[in-house]
Motif scaffolding. Structure first.
Motif, PDB file in Angstrom:
ATOM      1  N   TYR A   1     -68.283  87.891 -29.535  1.00 24.17           N
ATOM      2  CA  TYR A   1     -68.867  86.692 -28.946  1.00 24.17           C
ATOM      3  C   TYR A   1     -68.307  85.479 -29.676  1.00 24.17           C
ATOM      4  CZ  TYR A   1     -72.130  89.994 -26.904  1.00 24.17           C
ATOM      5  OH  TYR A   1     -72.675  91.053 -26.215  1.00 24.17           O
ATOM      6  N   LEU A   2     -68.004  84.441 -28.929  1.00 20.26           N
ATOM      7  CA  LEU A   2     -67.273  83.301 -29.487  1.00 20.26           C
ATOM      8  C   LEU A   2     -67.952  81.994 -29.119  1.00 20.26           C
ATOM      9  CD1 LEU A   2     -63.457  82.775 -29.461  1.00 20.26           C
ATOM     10  CD2 LEU A   2     -64.900  81.042 -28.417  1.00 20.26           C
ATOM     11  N   ASP A   3     -68.118  81.129 -30.119  1.00 13.84           N
ATOM     12  CA  ASP A   3     -68.555  79.746 -29.922  1.00 13.84           C
ATOM     13  C   ASP A   3     -67.534  78.832 -30.598  1.00 13.84           C
ATOM     14  OD1 ASP A   3     -70.786  80.703 -28.683  1.00 13.84           O
ATOM     15  OD2 ASP A   3     -72.144  80.332 -30.352  1.00 13.84           O
ATOM     16  N   TYR A   4     -67.086  77.809 -29.875  1.00 15.33           N
ATOM     17  CA  TYR A   4     -66.070  76.910 -30.428  1.00 15.33           C
ATOM     18  C   TYR A   4     -66.454  75.471 -30.114  1.00 15.33           C
ATOM     19  CZ  TYR A   4     -61.616  74.567 -31.251  1.00 15.33           C
ATOM     20  OH  TYR A   4     -60.646  73.716 -31.703  1.00 15.33           O
ATOM     21  N   ARG A   5     -66.310  74.593 -31.116  1.00 14.66           N
ATOM     22  CA  ARG A   5     -66.587  73.170 -30.940  1.00 14.66           C
ATOM     23  C   ARG A   5     -65.424  72.356 -31.483  1.00 14.66           C
ATOM     24  NH1 ARG A   5     -71.647  69.442 -33.215  1.00 14.66           N
ATOM     25  NH2 ARG A   5     -71.158  67.615 -31.930  1.00 14.66           N
ATOM     26  N   HIS A   6     -65.070  71.304 -30.727  1.00 15.12           N
ATOM     27  CA  HIS A   6     -63.940  70.456 -31.119  1.00 15.12           C
ATOM     28  C   HIS A   6     -64.302  69.003 -30.832  1.00 15.12           C
ATOM     29  CE1 HIS A   6     -59.267  70.030 -31.164  1.00 15.12           C
ATOM     30  NE2 HIS A   6     -59.868  69.150 -31.944  1.00 15.12           N
ATOM     31  N   ARG A   7     -64.205  68.151 -31.863  1.00  9.86           N
ATOM     32  CA  ARG A   7     -64.431  66.721 -31.724  1.00  9.86           C
ATOM     33  C   ARG A   7     -63.155  65.990 -32.138  1.00  9.86           C
ATOM     34  NH1 ARG A   7     -67.709  64.680 -35.280  1.00  9.86           N
ATOM     35  NH2 ARG A   7     -68.435  62.943 -34.011  1.00  9.86           N
ATOM     36  N   TYR A   8     -62.736  65.047 -31.284  1.00  8.43           N
ATOM     37  CA  TYR A   8     -61.473  64.335 -31.532  1.00  8.43           C
ATOM     38  C   TYR A   8     -61.668  62.845 -31.291  1.00  8.43           C
ATOM     39  CZ  TYR A   8     -56.458  63.412 -31.596  1.00  8.43           C
ATOM     40  OH  TYR A   8     -55.210  62.947 -31.920  1.00  8.43           O
ATOM     41  N   ASP A   9     -61.171  62.046 -32.230  1.00  6.58           N
ATOM     42  CA  ASP A   9     -61.260  60.589 -32.149  1.00  6.58           C
ATOM     43  C   ASP A   9     -60.018  60.072 -31.430  1.00  6.58           C
ATOM     44  OD1 ASP A   9     -61.322  57.829 -32.541  1.00  6.58           O
ATOM     45  OD2 ASP A   9     -62.251  58.010 -34.514  1.00  6.58           O
ATOM     46  N   LEU A  10     -60.212  59.601 -30.186  1.00  9.10           N
ATOM     47  CA  LEU A  10     -59.090  59.087 -29.409  1.00  9.10           C
ATOM     48  C   LEU A  10     -58.668  57.702 -29.873  1.00  9.10           C
ATOM     49  CD1 LEU A  10     -60.318  60.187 -25.863  1.00  9.10           C
ATOM     50  CD2 LEU A  10     -58.540  61.278 -27.230  1.00  9.10           C
TER      51      LEU A  10
ATOM     52  N   LYS B   1     -63.598  70.665 -36.176  1.00  8.70           N
ATOM     53  CA  LYS B   1     -63.361  71.892 -35.439  1.00  8.70           C
ATOM     54  C   LYS B   1     -64.217  72.986 -36.079  1.00  8.70           C
ATOM     55  CE  LYS B   1     -58.886  71.741 -35.985  1.00  8.70           C
ATOM     56  NZ  LYS B   1     -57.445  72.095 -35.934  1.00  8.70           N
ATOM     57  N   ALA B   2     -64.914  73.743 -35.248  1.00 13.58           N
ATOM     58  CA  ALA B   2     -65.785  74.802 -35.762  1.00 13.58           C
ATOM     59  C   ALA B   2     -65.702  76.002 -34.834  1.00 13.58           C
ATOM     60  CB  ALA B   2     -67.230  74.320 -35.874  1.00 13.58           C
ATOM     61  N   LEU B   3     -65.505  77.186 -35.433  1.00 11.41           N
ATOM     62  CA  LEU B   3     -65.409  78.429 -34.676  1.00 11.41           C
ATOM     63  C   LEU B   3     -66.406  79.419 -35.244  1.00 11.41           C
ATOM     64  CD1 LEU B   3     -63.941  80.259 -32.596  1.00 11.41           C
ATOM     65  CD2 LEU B   3     -62.382  80.904 -34.453  1.00 11.41           C
ATOM     66  N   ASP B   4     -67.292  79.941 -34.374  1.00  6.84           N
ATOM     67  CA  ASP B   4     -68.246  80.985 -34.741  1.00  6.84           C
ATOM     68  C   ASP B   4     -67.886  82.243 -33.977  1.00  6.84           C
ATOM     69  OD1 ASP B   4     -70.107  79.746 -36.566  1.00  6.84           O
ATOM     70  OD2 ASP B   4     -70.721  78.489 -34.893  1.00  6.84           O
ATOM     71  N   LEU B   5     -67.582  83.311 -34.712  1.00  8.21           N
ATOM     72  CA  LEU B   5     -67.262  84.604 -34.123  1.00  8.21           C
ATOM     73  C   LEU B   5     -68.320  85.617 -34.538  1.00  8.21           C
ATOM     74  CD1 LEU B   5     -63.417  84.896 -34.732  1.00  8.21           C
ATOM     75  CD2 LEU B   5     -64.540  84.611 -32.536  1.00  8.21           C
ATOM     76  N   GLU B   6     -68.748  86.430 -33.581  1.00  5.97           N
ATOM     77  CA  GLU B   6     -69.689  87.507 -33.878  1.00  5.97           C
ATOM     78  C   GLU B   6     -69.172  88.804 -33.276  1.00  5.97           C
ATOM     79  OE1 GLU B   6     -74.237  89.050 -32.878  1.00  5.97           O
ATOM     80  OE2 GLU B   6     -73.531  87.119 -32.130  1.00  5.97           O
TER      81      GLU B   6
END
Length: 735
Positions: free
Chosen positions: A669-678, A686-691
Motif C-alpha cells: 500500500y502506497l501513500d505519496y505527497r509532493h509539495r512544490y513552490d512554483l 516529498k513524503a512516501l509511506d509504504l506498507e
C-alpha cells in the motif's frame, strides 16, 4: 446405520465452555426427566435410544452471567455413532466409529469416545475435533474431567476466536479456569497451516485474557527463525494491556540515527499512558509521555510532554501539550487547547509535515464558559509564543472575559437586539500594557416585502475604553456607529430526474445585496493592541448570486437523504468612498469595483469533490487573478484516492500540493505527497509511506525529504500489538 442417544449430562457444553474459552452457553436450560435404561451392545440393524442415570454432581452458582453446572446437566446431548455400548460394572458409555456428540452450538467429532457419568470423566481418541462458539480444539487424544474442566490434549492445537489466538504443542494441559501449559509449543495470532509469523518456546504458559509466557523462545517469519529471546511475554487479550510496544528505527539528517522504544501502561478503564524512550545520535536522549483520560461521561483529554537531553553540543529542548474538554459543577464548561515549546528548533527537528516544522508561533488557551439560553459568559487565558523573534513584545490576553447576548426578539415585534462585550488585559514584558473594555449593542429587524424579499437592517454602536501603562491620560475612549442592511430572496424549482437514483432535484437561485457604513473617524490616539482598535471606515455595497442544486432520495431505512451537488456563488463589492475619492482628485485611477469573486463546490458523488475559489480583476493587466485556489479530491471507497491542491496569491505565494493513495499493488500500500513552490521554483516537501501488509503483520517504511532534512523510518507491527513509529510521540507529528 447410526445409534442416537439423548443423555442428561453436561458432556460438551461444560467441556467447551471451560476448555476452549471458559464461557458457558447462555440461554434457558431444557430440563428433561428420563428413566434409566441399560443398553447392551446392539446389532446395527436394530436402533435403540437410552437415557442413562444422571450423576450426583456438585452445584455451581451463576457467576458473571454464565450458566451454572446444574443447568448444564439438564441440557440434552445428542450422540451419533456406528457402535454404542455400556459397561455397567465400570460405569462407562462407549461410542465408536464416526462419533459425533452435539449439544446446542457445540459439537465433538472423534473416532472413539468414552463417558463416565458418575465421575464426569470423558476420553476421546483419534481425530478429535471440538468446536464451539468460543473456538476449536483439535488433537489425537483428549482426556478431561467435566466437573473441573481440567484435562490434557495430546498432539493438538487450540484456537480462541475472540482473540484470534492459536496454540499448538506436543502436550497441552488445562491447569486452571483460563490457564494452559504447553510442552514444546507455538503460538500466533495468524491464521493458516503455515502462519506468517509465530513464536516457539520450550515451555509455554498461556492465560486467556492475560499473557502467553515462554522460555527459550524463537520468533519466526514464515518458517525462518529471525530472533531469539530467553523469555517472551505476549498479550492474549483484546483489551488494552500494559507492556512494551513495537520498536521503530530510522535516520534523519537533523536527528541522526534514531531508535524508539515505547511502553504502554493501561492504568485503568478510563486512563492509559504511553512512555517513549528515543535515542537520537545527533540530538541526544528523548523522553516522552502521552496521558489519556476520561472522567465521568464527558470530561476527556490528553496531555503530552517530550524532552530531549542534548548531547554533543546540542541544547535541551522540550514541548508540552494539553487538550481537554468537560463540564464542571454549576453548568460551567472548561476547555484547554494548550501548546508550548522551548524554542523553534523543536518543531524544526520533530515536525513531520507542513504546518508543523515551519510553525511561527504556538498558543496556549484555557477557557471557562457558561450559557443561559441565549446568553454566553466566557473567561479566557491566552498565552502566545513567537518562534521567529523576540517574544518579549508579544501581547498576551491575561485574561479576557466576554459576555455575549445572542439576537433576542423584542416581544412579538419584528425587531431584535444583541450585545457583544469584552474586557481584556493585554500584557507583555516590553512595551505598552493595558486594559480595554469593549461594548457593542446592536438593534436589527427582520422584514418581509411582498413575501418575496427578506430585509435585515442592523445598527450598532461600538464603545472602547482603555487604561494603559503610558504616562498620558488615565484612560482613552472612542465610540463609533455602524450600519448595515441586507436584502435577499430565493427562487427555486423542483425537478424529477429520469433514470437516476435521485428522486427529486431542487435548483435554487439566491440573489442578495448588502450595504455597510462605518464613518471615518481618527483613532490614532488609541493604543493599538489588535484589529478592534482600528476600525476601518466603510461605505460600500456588496452583491452576490448563489446557485444550488440539491438532490433527495430514500436511504436504506426509508428516511430521506439530501446531497448538495453544486454550490456556485458570484460576488463583488462597490466601494462608494473610493469612487468619491477619485472624483476629488481626477489624476487618481478610479477603482471602486473590487475583483469578481467566484466560489464553486462540485460534489458529483460522496467520493468526488472539486472546490474552486478565485478573484478576477479585469483592470490588473496580465495578472488579472489576485487569488486562485483549486482543490480536487477523488476516493473510490476501496482505499484508492487522489488529492491535488493549487494555491496562488498575487506577488505572495504559488504552490501545488498533491497526495496519492493506492492499494492497487496489494499487499503493498502506497501513500505519496509532493509539495512544490512554483514561485521560487523549489521543492517544499516529498513524503512516501509504504506498507507491506501480510495477514497478521505489517512493515512500514516512511521516507521524507524537505528543506534541511531527509529522513526514513521503519516500523514493524504484529497483529494484536499495534504500531507506534513517531519519534517524540504525537508531539513529533508524522505517523
Amino acid at each position: 446405520m447410526q445409534f442416537r442417544v439423548l443423555l442428561h449430562l453436561c458432556l460438551l457444553l461444560a467441556f467447551a465452555g471451560q476448555a476452549v474459552a471458559e464461557t458457558a452457553t447462555k440461554g434457558k436450560p431444557s430440563p428433561v426427566d428420563g428413566v434409566p435404561v441399560a443398553v447392551a451392545e446392539q446389532d446395527a440393524a436394530v436402533p435403540a435410544v437410552a437415557q442413562p442415570k444422571a450423576a450426583n454432581r456438585g452445584k455451581q452458582a451463576v457467576r458473571d452471567g454464565k450458566t451454572s453446572l446444574e443447568e448444564l446437566q439438564r441440557r440434552p446431548v445428542d450422540i451419533a455413532a456406528d457402535r454404542l455400548e455400556q459397561d455397567e460394572q465400570a460405569g462407562w458409555y462407549r461410542a465408536e466409529g464416526n462419533v459425533r456428540v452435539t449439544s446446542g452450538p457445540v459439537s465433538l467429532l472423534s473416532d472413539r469416545v468414552r463417558v463416565n457419568p458418575e465421575t464426569e470423566d470423558v476420553l476421546a481418541e483419534g481425530h478429535v475435533v471440538l468446536e464451539g462458539p468460543e473456538g476449536i480444539l483439535r488433537g489425537d487424544r483428549l482426556a478431561m474431567n467435566l466437573g473441573t474442566g481440567l484435562g490434557r490434549l495430546d498432539g493438538g492445537s487450540v484456537f480462541l476466536r475472540e482473540n484470534n489466538f492459536h496454540i499448538a504443542g506436543d502436550l497441552i494441559e488445562k491447569i486452571g479456569e483460563k490457564t494452559y501449559t504447553v510442552r514444546r509449543g507455538t503460538f500466533t495470532s495468524c491464521d493458516g497451516i503455515d502462519p506468517d509469523w509465530h513464536f516457539s518456546a520450550r515451555d509455554l504458559k498461556v492465560t486467556v485474557d492475560g499473557y502467553a509466557r515462554g522460555r527459550h523462545a524463537f520468533f519466526y517469519l514464515g518458517g525462518l527463525p529471525v530472533l531469539y529471546t530467553p523469555y517472551i511475554l505476549f498479550p492474549v487479550k483484546r483489551e488494552r494491556e500494559t507492556g512494551l510496544l513495537m520498536s521503530s528505527f530510522g535516520y534523519s539528517q537533523r536527528r541522526g540515527t534514531q531508535i524508539s522504544v515505547p511502553f504502554y501502561w493501561a492504568i485503568a478503564r478510563n486512563q492509559d499512558a504511553t512512555f517513549y524512550l528515543d535515542w537520537l545520535s545527533e540530538l541526544g536522549l528523548g523522553k516522552g509521555i502521552e496521558y489519556r483520560y476520561i472522567f465521568g461521561q464527558e470530561n476527556a483529554g490528553e496531555a503530552r510532554y517530550y524532552h530531549v537531553s542534548g548531547t554533543g553540543g546540542a541544547g535541551d529542548r522540550y514541548a508540552v501539550e494539553w487538550d481537554h474538554v468537560g463540564p464542571l459543577p454549576g453548568g460551567w464548561i472548561f476547555t484547554s487547547d494548550s501548546e508550548y515549546v522551548s524554542s523553534r528548533d523543536y518543531w524544526q527537528d520533530f515536525g513531520e509535515v507542513a504546518g508543523e516544522y515551519n510553525k511561527d508561533k504556538v498558543d496556549s488557551t484555557l477557557t471557562l464558559g457558561k450559557g443561559w439560553r441565549r446568553i454566553n459568559l466566557t473567561g479566557q487565558l491566552r498565552y502566545s509564543k513567537d518562534l521567529q523573534g523576540d517574544n518579549d513584545q508579544t501581547l498576551q490576553r491575561l485574561p479576557e472575559v466576554r459576555l455575549d447576548v445572542l439576537r433576542q426578539r423584542i416581544g412579538q415585534t419584528a425587531y431584535s437586539w444583541e450585545l457583544e462585550s469584552s474586557a481584556t488585559y493585554f500584557w507583555r514584558r516590553e512595551g505598552i500594557k493595558g486594559e480595554r473594555l469593549l461594548l457593542r449593542p446592536a438593534l436589527s429587524a427582520d422584514w418581509s416585502l411582498w413575501d418575496v424579499f427578506e430585509i435585515q437592517p442592523t445598527i450598532g454602536y461600538t464603545e472602547r475604553l482603555y487604561w494603559t501603562s503610558n504616562d498620558g491620560p488615565g484612560y482613552e475612549e472612542k465610540g463609533l456607529f455602524d450600519f448595515s442592511t441586507r436584502v435577499s430572496t430565493r427562487i427555486s424549482r423542483v425537478y424529477q430526474p429520469v433514470d437516476m437514483r435521485v428522486e427529486r432535484l431542487r435548483h435554487s437561485i439566491e440573489p442578495d445585496i448588502r450595504y455597510e457604513f462605518v464613518p471615518n473617524r481618527d483613532q490614532s490616539q488609541l493604543p493599538e493592541f489588535d484589529v478592534r482598535d482600528r476600525i476601518d471606515a466603510r461605505n460600500r455595497i456588496s452583491y452576490g448570486l448563489v446557485n444550488r442544486f440539491v438532490g433527495r432520495w430514500s436511504g436504506e431505512d426509508g428516511s430521506p437523504v439530501y446531497h448538495e451537488f453544486l454550490y456556485l456563488r458570484l460576488s463583488q463589492e462597490y466601494d462608494i468612498r473610493e469612487s468619491r475619492r477619485s472624483l476629488l482628485d481626477p489624476t487618481d485611477e478610479k477603482r471602486p469595483f473590487s475583483s469578481l469573486r467566484t466560489e464553486m463546490i462540485l460534489r458529483p458523488n460522496a467520493g468526488t469533490l472539486l472546490d474552486l475559489d478565485f478573484r478576477y480583476d479585469p483592470d490588473a493587466g496580465r495578472q488579472r487573478f489576485s487569488t486562485f485556489n483549486l482543490l480536487g479530491r477523488y476516493r473510490d471507497g476501496r482505499g484508492n484516492g487522489i488529492k491535488a491542491e493549487y494555491r496562488y496569491a498575487r506577488n505572495q505565494v504559488e504552490y501545488v500540493d498533491a497526495t496519492l493513495e493506492f492499494d492497487l499493488f496489494r499487499p503493498v500500500y502506497l501513500d505519496y505527497r509532493h509539495r512544490y513552490d512554483l514561485r521560487d521554483d523549489e521543492e517544499l516537501e516529498k513524503a512516501l509511506d509504504l506498507e507491506y501488509r501480510s495477514q497478521c503483520w505489517s512493515l512500514f517504511l516512511t521516507l521524507r525529504d524537505r528543506e534541511g532534512d531527509r529522513s526514513f523510518m521503519v516500523t514493524f507491527e504484529l497483529a494484536g500489538l499495534g504500531r507506534v513509529g513517531s519519534i517524540g510521540g504525537s508531539l513529533g507529528g508524522g505517523n
